[in-house]
Design a protein around this motif. Structure first.
Motif, PDB file in Angstrom:
ATOM      1  N   LEU A  13       0.831  -1.211   0.000  1.00  0.00           N
ATOM      2  CA  LEU A  13       0.000   0.000   0.000  1.00  0.00           C
ATOM      3  C   LEU A  13       0.860   1.252   0.000  1.00  0.00           C
ATOM      4  CD1 LEU A  13      -2.959  -0.696   2.484  1.00  0.00           C
ATOM      5  CD2 LEU A  13      -3.166   0.005   0.097  1.00  0.00           C
ATOM      6  N   THR A  14       1.901   1.251   0.833  1.00  0.00           N
ATOM      7  CA  THR A  14       2.787   2.403   0.928  1.00  0.00           C
ATOM      8  C   THR A  14       3.524   2.639  -0.387  1.00  0.00           C
ATOM      9  OG1 THR A  14       3.096   1.911   3.283  1.00  0.00           O
ATOM     10  CG2 THR A  14       4.637   3.459   2.273  1.00  0.00           C
ATOM     11  N   THR A  15       3.990   1.555  -1.029  1.00  0.00           N
ATOM     12  CA  THR A  15       4.677   1.676  -2.322  1.00  0.00           C
ATOM     13  C   THR A  15       3.759   2.289  -3.368  1.00  0.00           C
ATOM     14  OG1 THR A  15       6.001  -0.284  -1.811  1.00  0.00           O
ATOM     15  CG2 THR A  15       5.931   0.409  -4.109  1.00  0.00           C
ATOM     16  N   LYS A  16       2.502   1.839  -3.392  1.00  0.00           N
ATOM     17  CA  LYS A  16       1.522   2.388  -4.342  1.00  0.00           C
ATOM     18  C   LYS A  16       1.339   3.887  -4.125  1.00  0.00           C
ATOM     19  CE  LYS A  16      -3.444   2.278  -5.405  1.00  0.00           C
ATOM     20  NZ  LYS A  16      -3.799   3.612  -4.874  1.00  0.00           N
ATOM     21  N   VAL A  17       1.228   4.303  -2.854  1.00  0.00           N
ATOM     22  CA  VAL A  17       1.022   5.720  -2.546  1.00  0.00           C
ATOM     23  C   VAL A  17       2.205   6.551  -3.043  1.00  0.00           C
ATOM     24  CG1 VAL A  17       0.813   7.418  -0.686  1.00  0.00           C
ATOM     25  CG2 VAL A  17      -0.481   5.294  -0.564  1.00  0.00           C
ATOM     26  N   TYR A  18       3.426   6.107  -2.758  1.00  0.00           N
ATOM     27  CA  TYR A  18       4.607   6.855  -3.176  1.00  0.00           C
ATOM     28  C   TYR A  18       4.723   6.906  -4.704  1.00  0.00           C
ATOM     29  CZ  TYR A  18       6.333   6.765   1.664  1.00  0.00           C
ATOM     30  OH  TYR A  18       6.482   6.934   3.018  1.00  0.00           O
ATOM     31  N   ALA A  19       4.520   5.766  -5.360  1.00  0.00           N
ATOM     32  CA  ALA A  19       4.636   5.709  -6.824  1.00  0.00           C
ATOM     33  C   ALA A  19       3.594   6.596  -7.492  1.00  0.00           C
ATOM     34  CB  ALA A  19       4.500   4.267  -7.310  1.00  0.00           C
ATOM     35  N   GLN A  20       2.358   6.542  -7.010  1.00  0.00           N
ATOM     36  CA  GLN A  20       1.302   7.351  -7.625  1.00  0.00           C
ATOM     37  C   GLN A  20       1.471   8.836  -7.321  1.00  0.00           C
ATOM     38  OE1 GLN A  20      -2.525   5.440  -6.695  1.00  0.00           O
ATOM     39  NE2 GLN A  20      -2.406   4.437  -8.687  1.00  0.00           N
ATOM     40  N   ASN A  21       2.075   9.168  -6.171  1.00  0.00           N
ATOM     41  CA  ASN A  21       2.363  10.569  -5.897  1.00  0.00           C
ATOM     42  C   ASN A  21       3.337  11.131  -6.931  1.00  0.00           C
ATOM     43  OD1 ASN A  21       0.718  10.942  -3.698  1.00  0.00           O
ATOM     44  ND2 ASN A  21       2.284  10.465  -2.187  1.00  0.00           N
ATOM     45  N   LEU A  22       4.340  10.345  -7.315  1.00  0.00           N
ATOM     46  CA  LEU A  22       5.278  10.774  -8.346  1.00  0.00           C
ATOM     47  C   LEU A  22       4.610  10.800  -9.718  1.00  0.00           C
ATOM     48  CD1 LEU A  22       8.553   8.894  -7.287  1.00  0.00           C
ATOM     49  CD2 LEU A  22       8.007  11.318  -6.994  1.00  0.00           C
ATOM     50  N   MET A  23       3.775   9.810  -9.999  1.00  0.00           N
ATOM     51  CA  MET A  23       3.091   9.735 -11.292  1.00  0.00           C
ATOM     52  C   MET A  23       2.185  10.941 -11.529  1.00  0.00           C
ATOM     53  SD  MET A  23       2.152   5.703 -11.402  1.00  0.00           S
ATOM     54  CE  MET A  23       0.937   5.901 -12.702  1.00  0.00           C
ATOM     55  N   MET A  24       1.619  11.476 -10.455  1.00  0.00           N
ATOM     56  CA  MET A  24       0.738  12.634 -10.612  1.00  0.00           C
ATOM     57  C   MET A  24       1.469  13.807 -11.258  1.00  0.00           C
ATOM     58  SD  MET A  24      -1.839  12.818  -7.357  1.00  0.00           S
ATOM     59  CE  MET A  24      -0.552  12.927  -6.121  1.00  0.00           C
ATOM     60  N   PHE A  25       2.744  13.948 -10.930  1.00  0.00           N
ATOM     61  CA  PHE A  25       3.512  15.045 -11.517  1.00  0.00           C
ATOM     62  C   PHE A  25       3.844  14.771 -12.978  1.00  0.00           C
ATOM     63  CE2 PHE A  25       4.309  15.628  -6.976  1.00  0.00           C
ATOM     64  CZ  PHE A  25       4.032  16.983  -6.849  1.00  0.00           C
ATOM     65  N   ILE A  26       3.849  13.488 -13.370  1.00  0.00           N
ATOM     66  CA  ILE A  26       4.120  13.139 -14.761  1.00  0.00           C
ATOM     67  C   ILE A  26       2.924  13.498 -15.642  1.00  0.00           C
ATOM     68  CG2 ILE A  26       4.633  11.242 -16.361  1.00  0.00           C
ATOM     69  CD1 ILE A  26       6.060   9.830 -14.032  1.00  0.00           C
ATOM     70  N   PHE A  27       1.708  13.145 -15.190  1.00  0.00           N
ATOM     71  CA  PHE A  27       0.539  13.431 -16.038  1.00  0.00           C
ATOM     72  C   PHE A  27      -0.076  14.804 -15.747  1.00  0.00           C
ATOM     73  CE2 PHE A  27      -1.713  10.940 -12.649  1.00  0.00           C
ATOM     74  CZ  PHE A  27      -2.705  11.854 -12.306  1.00  0.00           C
ATOM     75  N   LEU A  28       0.610  15.586 -14.897  1.00  0.00           N
ATOM     76  CA  LEU A  28       0.141  16.929 -14.587  1.00  0.00           C
ATOM     77  C   LEU A  28      -0.001  17.786 -15.838  1.00  0.00           C
ATOM     78  CD1 LEU A  28      -0.313  19.428 -12.750  1.00  0.00           C
ATOM     79  CD2 LEU A  28       2.162  19.519 -12.438  1.00  0.00           C
ATOM     80  N   PHE A  29       0.987  17.694 -16.749  1.00  0.00           N
ATOM     81  CA  PHE A  29       0.944  18.503 -17.970  1.00  0.00           C
ATOM     82  C   PHE A  29      -0.266  18.129 -18.829  1.00  0.00           C
ATOM     83  CE2 PHE A  29       5.337  18.559 -16.602  1.00  0.00           C
ATOM     84  CZ  PHE A  29       5.717  19.874 -16.806  1.00  0.00           C
ATOM     85  N   ALA A  30      -0.492  16.823 -18.984  1.00  0.00           N
ATOM     86  CA  ALA A  30      -1.627  16.359 -19.785  1.00  0.00           C
ATOM     87  C   ALA A  30      -2.943  16.806 -19.163  1.00  0.00           C
ATOM     88  CB  ALA A  30      -1.595  14.844 -19.920  1.00  0.00           C
ATOM     89  N   LEU A  31      -3.022  16.793 -17.837  1.00  0.00           N
ATOM     90  CA  LEU A  31      -4.235  17.206 -17.141  1.00  0.00           C
ATOM     91  C   LEU A  31      -4.515  18.687 -17.353  1.00  0.00           C
ATOM     92  CD1 LEU A  31      -6.448  16.104 -15.292  1.00  0.00           C
ATOM     93  CD2 LEU A  31      -4.992  16.647 -13.328  1.00  0.00           C
ATOM     94  N   ALA A  32      -3.469  19.505 -17.253  1.00  0.00           N
ATOM     95  CA  ALA A  32      -3.638  20.944 -17.471  1.00  0.00           C
ATOM     96  C   ALA A  32      -4.030  21.232 -18.914  1.00  0.00           C
ATOM     97  CB  ALA A  32      -2.332  21.675 -17.116  1.00  0.00           C
ATOM     98  N   ILE A  33      -3.376  20.556 -19.858  1.00  0.00           N
ATOM     99  CA  ILE A  33      -3.704  20.743 -21.278  1.00  0.00           C
ATOM    100  C   ILE A  33      -5.149  20.340 -21.553  1.00  0.00           C
ATOM    101  CG2 ILE A  33      -3.241  19.856 -23.608  1.00  0.00           C
ATOM    102  CD1 ILE A  33      -0.256  19.712 -22.749  1.00  0.00           C
ATOM    103  N   SER A  34      -5.601  19.247 -20.927  1.00  0.00           N
ATOM    104  CA  SER A  34      -6.974  18.777 -21.160  1.00  0.00           C
ATOM    105  C   SER A  34      -7.993  19.784 -20.647  1.00  0.00           C
ATOM    106  CB  SER A  34      -7.195  17.415 -20.492  1.00  0.00           C
ATOM    107  OG  SER A  34      -7.262  17.524 -19.083  1.00  0.00           O
ATOM    108  N   GLN A  35      -7.720  20.418 -19.495  1.00  0.00           N
ATOM    109  CA  GLN A  35      -8.661  21.394 -18.953  1.00  0.00           C
ATOM    110  C   GLN A  35      -8.691  22.671 -19.779  1.00  0.00           C
ATOM    111  OE1 GLN A  35      -8.592  22.073 -14.738  1.00  0.00           O
ATOM    112  NE2 GLN A  35      -8.463  19.908 -14.245  1.00  0.00           N
ATOM    113  N   GLY A  36      -7.510  23.116 -20.219  1.00  0.00           N
ATOM    114  CA  GLY A  36      -7.478  24.292 -21.087  1.00  0.00           C
ATOM    115  C   GLY A  36      -8.173  24.023 -22.405  1.00  0.00           C
ATOM    116  N   THR A  37      -7.950  22.832 -22.946  1.00  0.00           N
ATOM    117  CA  THR A  37      -8.592  22.443 -24.206  1.00  0.00           C
ATOM    118  C   THR A  37     -10.102  22.371 -24.047  1.00  0.00           C
ATOM    119  OG1 THR A  37      -6.636  21.171 -24.848  1.00  0.00           O
ATOM    120  CG2 THR A  37      -8.694  20.657 -25.985  1.00  0.00           C
ATOM    121  N   GLN A  38     -10.576  21.865 -22.910  1.00  0.00           N
ATOM    122  CA  GLN A  38     -12.020  21.767 -22.672  1.00  0.00           C
ATOM    123  C   GLN A  38     -12.672  23.142 -22.689  1.00  0.00           C
ATOM    124  OE1 GLN A  38     -13.825  18.947 -19.727  1.00  0.00           O
ATOM    125  NE2 GLN A  38     -14.435  20.809 -18.676  1.00  0.00           N
ATOM    126  N   ILE A  39     -12.034  24.126 -22.055  1.00  0.00           N
ATOM    127  CA  ILE A  39     -12.582  25.481 -22.053  1.00  0.00           C
ATOM    128  C   ILE A  39     -12.638  26.038 -23.473  1.00  0.00           C
ATOM    129  CG2 ILE A  39     -12.203  27.850 -21.290  1.00  0.00           C
ATOM    130  CD1 ILE A  39     -10.890  26.642 -18.755  1.00  0.00           C
TER     131      ILE A  39
END
Length: 448
Positions: free
Chosen positions: A266-292
């Motif tokens: 469980l702890t490994t999953k939390v740490y790995a996904q915390n790092l992954m969030m910063f990887i897909f952060l750009f795609a998430l921001a682009i998707s929200q700007g594109t939606q607007i």
């Protein structure tokens, strides 16, 4: 306020959204990083609680999503009064809905955690976090709706500044309650909970003042409450939230499988996904700007412009996500050491980050194309495909590969890859079919 076509650009919309989402993620990671100096078990407890709270936030999100789409399309069609009414109705609806869900979480938090079947040593701290943060989750509901409104009106910087303030307050609060300077009692998870709620409360006060300044008359009382807007929000928001709800529900099921593997997994999953969030952060921001942008384009019936905008945004998102995934994978060991000194967690977490190189381009398809489909009014198709793929591919393969065949977290990450790529390619085919051109909300409203 109708957004000028020349003024509106992906970059102008996206960079404040990027910083805002980054800071939201930083707030969650600040909790994790600071708690990791306190106890790995506390990290796991908060991680499981946040899995539940993510599901609750999706419930609030169906109103916020509907708000963004309706306000954007009405502004694009130059229907200023209607856009303002939608914003007011959305805030009112999420206030009531937020109170109800907050009360339910406060009363039934222990039962919810029991359903997750988390290890007994985590139950006390998880319950404390869920009670405090979940009990005040209606505050987050209002912040989400207000933020969606500001972004749709192109005031993306305002939401960003408020998020910066909230993060600073949250980190200060975490420091005080976790490390106990100046004789302040060390409260651990309970202190993190209090800090989170306090910073959000101040953020809500600030964003309310900004709304009143930027959108004059938004809180004007009307003798006749515009009930039709509630119906429109439900019509668009519920299917839109269905995709997110299905994703978070499937993630809770997968977290249950990981809980069977033990606290370290469980702890490994939390740490790995915390790092992954910063990887897909750009795609998430682009998707929200594109939606607007696409919402405004569809409102003024510029369908070709909307089509091209989605494809361009997708290409940008894939390239950036792939580059970020490679960068994080190369330094995965060092990054994980920021959170923990447990060598087994660092080793397994690094493997998961390397697998993310395959995962993240597939996620870009879903983030960008699904947001575009929603903005155009095509909200049901992504839900149907999402439910089938998330549960029929992600959850099923997680159980088979992770539990039955004993691959553990690696098997679960493989299931994530299969799910993201299958859904993403199906969504791209849907966008290229141009079926969404006949589903926009403004066009339907005018024909009724």
């Amino acid at each position: 306020m109708s957004l000028d076509k020349k003024k509106l650009s992906l970059y102008a919309l996206t960079w404040p959204i990027f910083i805002e989402i980054f800071l939201h993620m930083l707030m969650g990671n600040a909790d994790t990083l600071m708690l990791s100096q306190y106890s790995d078990n506390s990290v796991a407890a908060v991680g499981v609680s946040n899995q539940v709270l993510s599901l609750i936030i999706v419930m609030f999100g169906f109103v916020a999503t509907g708000t963004s789409i309706l306000v954007s399309q009405n502004l694009g069609a130059n229907k200023l009064e209607t856009a303002r009414e939608v914003a007011f109705v959305s805030l009112s609806a999420n206030l009531v809905f937020g109170f109800l869900l907050s009360i339910l979480i406060f009363i039934f938090n222990d039962q919810i955690l029991n359903l997750m079947d988390i290890p007994q040593e985590l139950h006390g701290e998880a319950s404390s976090y869920l009670t405090i943060v979940g009990g005040f989750s209606f505050i987050q509901a209002l912040i989400m709706t207000a933020g969606s409104t500001l972004r749709s009106y192109e005031f993306t910087k305002d939401a960003m500044y408020i998020t910066i303030g909230m993060n600073i307050l949250n980190i200060i609060g975490n420091y005080l309650f976790i490390f106990g300077p100046f004789g302040i009692p060390v409260l651990g998870v309970e202190g993190v909970s209090i800090s989170t709620v306090a910073s959000r409360t101040i953020g809500l006060i600030a964003i309310t003042f900004v709304l009143m300044k930027r959108i004059p008359g938004i809180f004007s009382f009307k003798k006749r409450f515009p009930v039709q807007h509630i119906k429109d929000l439900l019509r668009i928001g519920i299917p839109s939230a269905g995709e997110h709800l299905s994703y978070n529900g499937s993630q809770m099921a997968i977290t249950y499988f990981i809980a069977i593997m033990g606290t370290e997994a469980l702890t490994t999953k939390v740490y790995a996904q915390n790092l992954m969030m910063f990887i897909f952060l750009f795609a998430l921001a682009i998707s929200q700007g594109t939606q607007i942008m696409i919402g405004h384009m569809v409102g003024r019936r510029d369908f070709q412009g909307a089509y091209e905008r989605c494809i361009k945004s997708l290409k940008i998102s894939i390239i950036i996500s792939l580059g970020m995934a490679v960068l994080f994978a190369l330094f995965s060991g060092q990054l994980l050491k920021i959170f923990t000194s447990n060598e087994e967690i660092i080793y397994l977490g690094s493997i998961l980050i390397w697998l993310t190189i395959i995962l993240e381009p597939g996620r870009s398809f879903n983030l960008v194309v699904i947001s575009s489909l929603r903005a155009a009014g095509d909200v049901k198709f992504p839900v149907y495909i999402g439910i089938l793929s998330m549960w029929g591919v992600s959850v099923l393969l997680s159980y088979l590969l992770g539990i039955v065949f004993g691959l553990g977290l690696i098997g679960i990450w493989i299931s994530f890859i299969a799910d993201e790529w299958l859904r993403g390619l199906i969504m791209l085919r849907r966008w290229k079919s141009r079926i969404w051109m006949n589903k926009n909300f403004i066009g339907k409203a005018e024909s009724n």
